[in-house]
Design an enzyme around this catalytic site. Structure first.
Site, PDB file in Angstrom:
ATOM      1  N   GLU B  54      19.998-122.609 -13.166  1.00 47.53           N
ATOM      2  CA  GLU B  54      20.683-121.378 -12.770  1.00 47.53           C
ATOM      3  C   GLU B  54      20.978-120.469 -13.964  1.00 47.53           C
ATOM      4  O   GLU B  54      20.950-119.243 -13.851  1.00 47.53           O
ATOM      5  CB  GLU B  54      21.991-121.708 -12.051  1.00 47.53           C
ATOM      6  CG  GLU B  54      21.819-122.316 -10.670  1.00 47.53           C
ATOM      7  CD  GLU B  54      21.258-123.723 -10.675  1.00 47.53           C
ATOM      8  OE1 GLU B  54      21.286-124.383 -11.739  1.00 47.53           O
ATOM      9  OE2 GLU B  54      20.773-124.172  -9.620  1.00 47.53           O
ATOM     10  N   HIS B 123      29.127-127.691  -2.771  1.00 49.43           N
ATOM     11  CA  HIS B 123      28.298-126.642  -2.163  1.00 49.43           C
ATOM     12  C   HIS B 123      29.167-125.553  -1.531  1.00 49.43           C
ATOM     13  O   HIS B 123      28.667-124.491  -1.195  1.00 49.43           O
ATOM     14  CB  HIS B 123      27.385-127.215  -1.077  1.00 49.43           C
ATOM     15  CG  HIS B 123      26.180-127.936  -1.591  1.00 49.43           C
ATOM     16  ND1 HIS B 123      26.254-129.140  -2.246  1.00 49.43           N
ATOM     17  CD2 HIS B 123      24.856-127.619  -1.560  1.00 49.43           C
ATOM     18  CE1 HIS B 123      25.029-129.536  -2.582  1.00 49.43           C
ATOM     19  NE2 HIS B 123      24.167-128.633  -2.179  1.00 49.43           N
TER      20      HIS B 123
HETATM   21  C1  LIG Z   1      22.992-126.876  -9.896  1.00 49.66           C
HETATM   22  C2  LIG Z   1      22.315-127.058  -8.597  1.00 49.66           C
HETATM   23  N1  LIG Z   1      21.305-126.241  -8.277  1.00 49.66           N
HETATM   24  C3  LIG Z   1      20.684-126.361  -7.094  1.00 49.66           C
HETATM   25  C4  LIG Z   1      21.064-127.325  -6.205  1.00 49.66           C
HETATM   26  C5  LIG Z   1      20.373-127.436  -4.851  1.00 49.66           C
HETATM   27  N2  LIG Z   1      19.522-128.621  -4.853  1.00 49.66           N
HETATM   28  C6  LIG Z   1      19.985-129.791  -4.402  1.00 49.66           C
HETATM   29  S1  LIG Z   1      18.871-131.013  -4.655  1.00 49.66           S
HETATM   30  C7  LIG Z   1      17.787-129.937  -5.337  1.00 49.66           C
HETATM   31  C8  LIG Z   1      16.492-130.445  -5.853  1.00 49.66           C
HETATM   32  C9  LIG Z   1      16.712-131.429  -6.936  1.00 49.66           C
HETATM   33  O1  LIG Z   1      15.504-131.829  -7.452  1.00 49.66           O
HETATM   34  P1  LIG Z   1      15.438-133.147  -8.310  1.00 49.66           P
HETATM   35  O2  LIG Z   1      16.427-133.069  -9.421  1.00 49.66           O
HETATM   36  O3  LIG Z   1      14.023-133.349  -8.668  1.00 49.66           O
HETATM   37  O4  LIG Z   1      15.955-134.277  -7.349  1.00 49.66           O
HETATM   38  P2  LIG Z   1      15.295-134.722  -5.950  1.00 49.66           P
HETATM   39  O5  LIG Z   1      15.997-133.925  -4.899  1.00 49.66           O
HETATM   40  O6  LIG Z   1      13.859-134.452  -6.028  1.00 49.66           O
HETATM   41  O7  LIG Z   1      15.618-136.169  -5.840  1.00 49.66           O
HETATM   42  C10 LIG Z   1      18.281-128.659  -5.370  1.00 49.66           C
HETATM   43  C11 LIG Z   1      17.584-127.495  -5.900  1.00 49.66           C
HETATM   44  C12 LIG Z   1      22.133-128.153  -6.571  1.00 49.66           C
HETATM   45  N3  LIG Z   1      22.611-129.093  -5.756  1.00 49.66           N
HETATM   46  N4  LIG Z   1      22.731-128.011  -7.781  1.00 49.66           N
END
Ligand SMILES: Cc1ncc(C[n+]2csc(CCOP(=O)(O)OP(=O)(O)O)c2C)c(N)n1
Ligand SMILES: Cc1ncc(C[n+]2csc(CCOP(=O)(O)OP(=O)(O)O)c2C)c(N)n1
Ligand SMILES: [Mg+2]
Ligand SMILES: [Mg+2]
Lengths: 316, 320, 320, 316
Positions: B54, B123
């Site tokens: 972000e 959230h």
């Molecule tokens: C700071 C932040 N940005 C965005 C999100 C929304 N979000 C939740 S899970 C996710 C994807 C995360 O990807 P990764 O770290 O690869 O974990 P995965 O879900 O693939 O296990 C996103 C963008 C969040 N929870 N926190």
């Protein structure tokens, strides 16, 4: 570099040193606020900036005088800014820590360490989107490379092919903390490599070496529109912020780097090679002092902003 | 008038503004995946999925805004703004002033928040007051699709950084949206219902609670004036003060926590500038000083509801 | 009583608490360089210079706090907190609640801010209201060395995350500090002067403006009660309300911006809970909605001064 | 791994799958909130967690069910938490996204991507300061590695010799964005190396390989008290968050990884090598289903928190 450009480089480096010495003096007399000087790092600033063309944009940070003066900033307006005067580049609202001078292509200076890294990708995205040959040069310290934004910025620039020359001025210090206390990494170049970005480390106290490496890097960025990381290895010869007694600095390390003062090194090389007489060198220094006298007079004569300026320029 | 959800209203505003102005571009984690029609119409360079970071998204937007583009970034959920505070507050909010006016930051930051999906406090955190408190920023939080569309268009055209919050609880509620280029100017509240007995001021989801409460109050012969702020900064002081000078009574309602919230600002404003007209204590109905719970019944209990608004207003009018 | 500066008072509190409790440790960019006596007494593992990365400093503190240590971190200047908002707000502030009470976060975050050094808006931003607005956090901002020491000791002993702001303008001002273990409890305001005509509420630097104004008002026969909040959260509502119920008049003063600031909270509180006693509009004197300028005269103009406080109070009493 | 531990691993993996399938089903019927499932990633969770000892602490994120169940969490209490019920591990206040279970050593779960990376250094600092053999395991996604905190956390852990096993579960997706759209880096291991940390990448769908690599890494961290980065290469077989039609997923990539479903792979290997009969395997699955039936009953019978819980546990 030709002997002419070497002499020009010396002139710029001497000008920067004179500017900062002058401010240190004024500060001692209570006539100007303290600043973060770049004494000892002039070769890095001048070497990189001299490799740029006028359409390139520069982002810098709290230790910006070298970059600004190398780029042709007016010392009087810089000093006026440090003194919080109306004729400063930022109308006195910045003070020394975040001087931007859009008219000479020094944009969006942030004194938040890492701030410039986050903004540079956006400036480069504009460049890439709106066209033009210009590239973006982002100066930052070895300390900024500890901030997460370093990682985020490099990753995005590599991914999106943004035309940025990242210049890490590795001066061994992060305010009052030695670099060795902040990271095991000896260089930031492998960190760029791990994100898919090319990079190079160069002796930051040798203006010729810096200029050569920067010219090559700038040409590569201009041609490929891909980012590149240049690390200039140098040393902060004065304290972090005036006044600073440097009592925390290892004297032998300091001595060693003092012996490699980039201005002395360059002057000696020019004199040794018969490119500059001692008299000519002294004249350069005298000229710089003269420029600073006028600059001080200009800055001191400039009025303070008025009460109406307090809430001006908050919103567009 | 066609009806659409807030989510679709945001898409419509984006499409119209991107069509109007080639410098508008959209960036964020998944924006290209989730808004395929925009990618198709405007091309991948103007609708960009980003890495998950972000801070650099916001920094990129600020840097781009200062040098010729008009970025809109979607940071997804308001608590994620915590990773972009330097870029939003210290850069976009301050660098115009710090530089003596050398730069402008025409950018919009989108984020969702509020009760509705049980997603919990990382959230759902109504932190809009942080940005109202910070200089150089504007803040918008609409209560319906028409305003969402019209305000987003205004936000994109504004030369200042605008925080644009949408309420999760309203995301999928349909509402009428006027056709065409219906811009809703920033800084103008909407008077949803006129009344002379008590003023109900709110924004986002809790506006609907105020409207419901006003209807019930009307049955009891109490005429409530309902003000939907729409923009939190600049705040439409005139509309608030004009109303309270008429009614003499004020209930401010929002889901965000009480201390130093927008309700505090409005109560303070009225206590300063409409004191002579005030006939009763000001009442704030807000979320508690607690993170938002995920559990559905607790999440609902977090939000001031119509019954509480009705009862507070009635208490003021009846002098309880 | 010995005299010392706020800076030294902070050092003294740190030393005493580290001596008392072996789980207290100090981390930050340069803390070990700048506080050598602490390194000498307690050893390098308890006084740690860190890499330049506020987010991980705060995250490390939160993680350590939840698992047995009591970290104090120095994040230097308040605007740098923007890099640590997730760790402070989403982790330290919320994870106790989110986890159903499984963890506590006994940690203190130090930061300086305020006019005085002309360092400009990226080193000077009175953003304390952000944290007052956020759940799970406590917020302290002392006006003198004795309180700085006593409050910091209380903050270190508190089981919650405490934001501890010191005012740059007060950093090097000497003041008397009681010997020994003089803890100043969190959540208790200080009544610096009693008076029946008007209440002046403030904290940090502007407390001194209130005290000066009160002295001048006294010469004019107006008795001002001066309240130094000391702790901004939890807010000492009783002391404020008791005073305003007596005086009927309130001037709130702070350097932070007006909208959604602590002054808004206090004005709102009074408009809600002491309305019946209020004899005049509430007045807020605050910093403008602008970043802090570096230029010395502008920086001074940013801060509400004694003259303005005196004049506002006089206006209330004289019914202007 | 011995045949016994392999069978135990299968049991755990099947339990995780059954748990998530059950929740998906309940969600479809409107009986439970949507969750981030770890379907397809069970080998990574079970392989790593089975290499730990009971004094080790785990930090996880939004996609945590595998880690929690591998560590022995009670499925009923997990489900109760997802449903926002009082008997959930967090009394219903977390819901599915940030479940911590201190009693089994799963601490400080954050759903802020990167949050766990920032907290892990602190937990490890406590361990290092207060003594004990335990190490800290920090699970995070490939997306979290794009956040600046990844850089900051690794740098600090390497510098301070913190006993952390970083486990990057590289499942190719970051919510609705494919990993390839977020970085040029093929692996995160070189990024650790550039900061002075050892690391290794392993096939995350092969529980034996994961367990072997994790056991070695855990032993190294325990012995050296230095951090280590393990990358498990796996795939998110379901969507990001239920419901998610995966319309944005390349069907051939999905098919390819479906063919490498870690449970099917392990079961086939055990059956092939005669370590497990088809009947025994079916019995394992049946047992898991039975456990889930009780879990659902428990969770559904659990009451919601009361109004008084709204402001409880905010302050200590
Ligand atoms: C700071 C932040 N940005 C965005 C999100 C929304 N979000 C939740 S899970 C996710 C994807 C995360 O990807 P990764 O770290 O690869 O974990 P995965 O879900 O693939 O296990 C996103 C963008 C969040 N929870 N926190
Ligand atoms: C986010 C942030 N943290 C801390 C500071 C205080 N500070 C100013 S300069 C500095 C050191 C910066 O080190 P480096 O990046 O190496 O640059 P140098 O000063 O050596 O040129 C620090 C800690 C700051 N301005 N911003
Ligand atoms: Mg440095
Ligand atoms: Mg992933």
């Amino acid at each position: 570099m030709t002997s002419d450009t070497l002499i020009q480089a010396l002139e710029r480096m001497v000008l920067i040193r004179a500017y900062e010495d002058t401010l240190v003096g004024l500060h001692g007399q209570g006539r100007a606020a303290g600043t973060c000087t770049s004494v000892g790092q002039e070769a890095s600033a001048v070497g990189v900036v001299s490799a740029l063309s006028s359409e390139d944009l520069i982002l810098t940070n709290h230790r910006s005088a070298g970059h600004l003066l190398a780029r042709g900033a007016d010392p009087g307006r810089l000093m006026a800014e440090v003194m919080g005067k109306r004729d400063g580049y930022c109308k006195g609202k910045s003070g020394s820590l975040h001087i931007a001078a859009k008219e000479i292509g020094v944009v969006l200076t942030s004194t938040i360490v890492g701030g410039e890294l986050a903004l540079a990708t956006g400036v480069a995205l504009s460049r890439a989107t709106l066209g033009g040959e210009g590239i973006v040069v982002c100066f930052f310290g070895d300390g900024a490379a500890c901030e997460g934004r370093f990682h985020e910025s490099l990753n995005l620039a590599a991914l999106w092919n943004l035309p940025i020359l990242y210049v890490c001025e590795n001066n061994q210090w992060q305010a009052f903390v030695h670099r060795k206390e902040t990271t095991l990494a000896d260089s930031v170049v492998p960190q760029a490599a791990a994100l898919g970005m090319d990079g190079k480390s160069v002796d930051g106290n040798d203006v010729e070496a810096v200029q050569a490496a920067a010219a090559e890097a700038v040409a590569a960025v201009r041609r490929t529109r891909k980012p590149f990381l240049l690390e200039t290895r140098t040393y902060r010869l004065r304290g972090h912020f005036e006044p600073d007694d440097q009592s925390y600095v290892d004297p032998s390390e300091l001595e060693q780097w003092r012996g490699r003062d980039p201005i002395a090194v360059l002057r000696a090389r020019l004199e040794r090679d018969g490119l500059l007489s001692m008299g000519e060198a002294d004249a350069i220094e005298a000229r710089a002092r003269g420029i600073m006298e006028s600059a001080v007079a200009f800055a001191e004569a400039s009025p303070y902003p008025g009460a109406e300026d307090l809430t001006r320029d908050v919103y567009a | 008038m066609p009806t659409m959800t807030v989510t679709d209203a945001v898409s419509a505003a984006l499409a119209e503004e991107m069509r109007r102005d080639p410098t508008v571009l959209l960036m964020g984690e998944g924006v290209a995946t989730k808004r395929l029609p925009l990618v198709e119409e405007f091309g991948a360079p103007r609708v960009r999925n980003t890495p998950l970071a972000e801070g650099i998204i916001a920094g990129t937007a600020a840097g781009a805004a200062a040098t010729g583009l008009r970025p809109v970034i979607d940071l997804l959920f308001a608590p994620f703004l915590t990773y972009a505070m330097d870029e939003i507050v210290n850069s976009a909010g301050k660098l115009r002033y710090i530089s003596g006016g050398q730069f402008a930051f025409p950018m919009v930051v989108l984020a969702q928040t509020g009760a509705g999906w049980g997603v919990g406090a990382q959230h759902n955190h109504n932190n809009e007051a942080w940005f109202v408190h910070s200089p150089g920023l504007k803040v918008v939080m609409p209560s319906n699709p028409a305003d969402a569309k019209g305000l987003l268009k205004a936000a994109i055209r504004d030369d200042n950084p605008v925080l644009f919050f949408t309420d999760i609880g309203l995301a999928y509620a349909d509402g009428p949206v006027p056709d065409g280029d219906a811009v809703v100017p920033l800084g103008k509240a909407a008077v949803l219902r006129e009344g002379a007995d008590v003023t109900l001021v709110s924004y986002a989801k809790t506006v609907h609670g105020c409207v419901q409460a006003a209807a019930r109050l009307a049955e009891a012969g109490i005429e409530a004036e309902v003000i939907d702020l729409r923009t939190l900064k600049p705040l439409d002081e005139d509309t608030i003060l004009r109303s309270v000078r008429k009614t003499g009574r004020l209930v401010v309602v929002h889901e965000a926590s009480r201390m130093c919230g927008v309700g505090a600002e409005i109560a303070a404003l009225v206590a300063e500038k409409a004191f002579g007209s005030l006939r009763a204590p000001v009442v704030r109905l807000t979320g508690p000083d607690a993170p938002a719970p995920a559990s559905y019944p607790l999440e609902q209990a977090f939000v001031p509801q119509a019954e509480a608004i009705e009862s507070a207003a009635r208490g003021l009018v009846e002098g309880r």
